[in-house]
Design a protein around this motif. Sequence first.
Motif, short mmCIF file in Angstrom:
data_model
loop_
_atom_site.label_atom_id
_atom_site.label_comp_id
_atom_site.label_asym_id
_atom_site.label_seq_id
_atom_site.Cartn_x
_atom_site.Cartn_y
_atom_site.Cartn_z
N MET A 175 5.60 25.90 15.02
CA MET A 175 6.42 24.69 15.10
C MET A 175 5.50 23.47 15.20
O MET A 175 4.48 23.50 15.86
N ARG A 176 5.91 22.41 14.56
CA ARG A 176 5.11 21.18 14.58
C ARG A 176 5.27 20.46 15.91
O ARG A 176 6.21 20.66 16.65
N ASN A 177 4.37 19.55 16.16
CA ASN A 177 4.38 18.75 17.37
C ASN A 177 5.55 17.77 17.30
O ASN A 177 5.64 16.95 16.37
N ALA A 178 6.43 17.81 18.28
CA ALA A 178 7.62 16.97 18.29
C ALA A 178 7.27 15.48 18.31
O ALA A 178 7.94 14.68 17.65
N TRP B 274 9.38 2.72 6.69
CA TRP B 274 9.80 3.23 5.38
C TRP B 274 9.98 2.10 4.37
O TRP B 274 9.71 2.30 3.17
N ALA B 275 10.39 0.94 4.80
CA ALA B 275 10.55 -0.18 3.86
C ALA B 275 9.20 -0.56 3.26
O ALA B 275 9.08 -0.81 2.06
N ALA B 276 8.17 -0.59 4.09
CA ALA B 276 6.83 -0.91 3.60
C ALA B 276 6.34 0.18 2.64
O ALA B 276 5.73 -0.12 1.61
N ALA B 277 6.62 1.43 2.97
CA ALA B 277 6.21 2.53 2.08
C ALA B 277 6.91 2.41 0.73
O ALA B 277 6.29 2.61 -0.32
N GLN B 278 8.19 2.07 0.75
CA GLN B 278 8.94 1.91 -0.50
C GLN B 278 8.38 0.75 -1.33
O GLN B 278 8.20 0.86 -2.53
N ARG B 279 8.07 -0.35 -0.67
CA ARG B 279 7.49 -1.51 -1.36
C ARG B 279 6.14 -1.14 -1.99
O ARG B 279 5.88 -1.45 -3.15
N ASP B 280 5.31 -0.45 -1.22
CA ASP B 280 4.00 -0.04 -1.74
C ASP B 280 4.15 0.89 -2.94
O ASP B 280 3.40 0.79 -3.92
N LEU C 202 6.29 14.42 14.84
CA LEU C 202 7.47 14.32 13.98
C LEU C 202 8.25 13.04 14.27
O LEU C 202 8.74 12.37 13.35
N ARG C 203 8.37 12.67 15.54
CA ARG C 203 9.07 11.43 15.88
C ARG C 203 8.33 10.21 15.32
O ARG C 203 8.93 9.30 14.77
N ARG C 204 7.00 10.20 15.45
CA ARG C 204 6.20 9.10 14.90
C ARG C 204 6.39 9.01 13.38
O ARG C 204 6.54 7.92 12.82
N PHE C 205 6.38 10.15 12.72
CA PHE C 205 6.58 10.17 11.27
C PHE C 205 7.95 9.59 10.92
O PHE C 205 8.08 8.76 10.01
N ALA C 206 8.98 10.00 11.63
CA ALA C 206 10.33 9.53 11.33
C ALA C 206 10.49 8.03 11.59
O ALA C 206 11.31 7.38 10.95
#
Length: 88
Positions: free
Chosen positions: A1-4, A15-21, A7-11
């Motif tokens: 199991m991944r580190n919770a 995301w808006a900046a990632a989409q723009r990039d 996973l929270r940091r990833f979530a």
Amino acid sequence: MRNADELRRFARQGWAAAQRDKELYWRDWKRQHGPAAGIRIADELRKQVLAQKPGWPGEEERREDLATHLRVLEALDRVPPRRRRPAR
């Protein structure tokens, strides 16, 4: 199991900046390589699918694809032509 916590940091990342990039990357890529490169990439993807699934596309997939294309053509036929502005 991944580190919770990870996973929270990833979530919660930006995301808006990632989409723009992503949009900027592909805009610049298309400008640099031109439309023919996109066609080559699509053909490489098609070859990859054929290597994994030699019978693709099957008859049902072809019928669905044709139906989709016909719906798009009908929708485009309903779009009024754009009037051109006079040249200056």
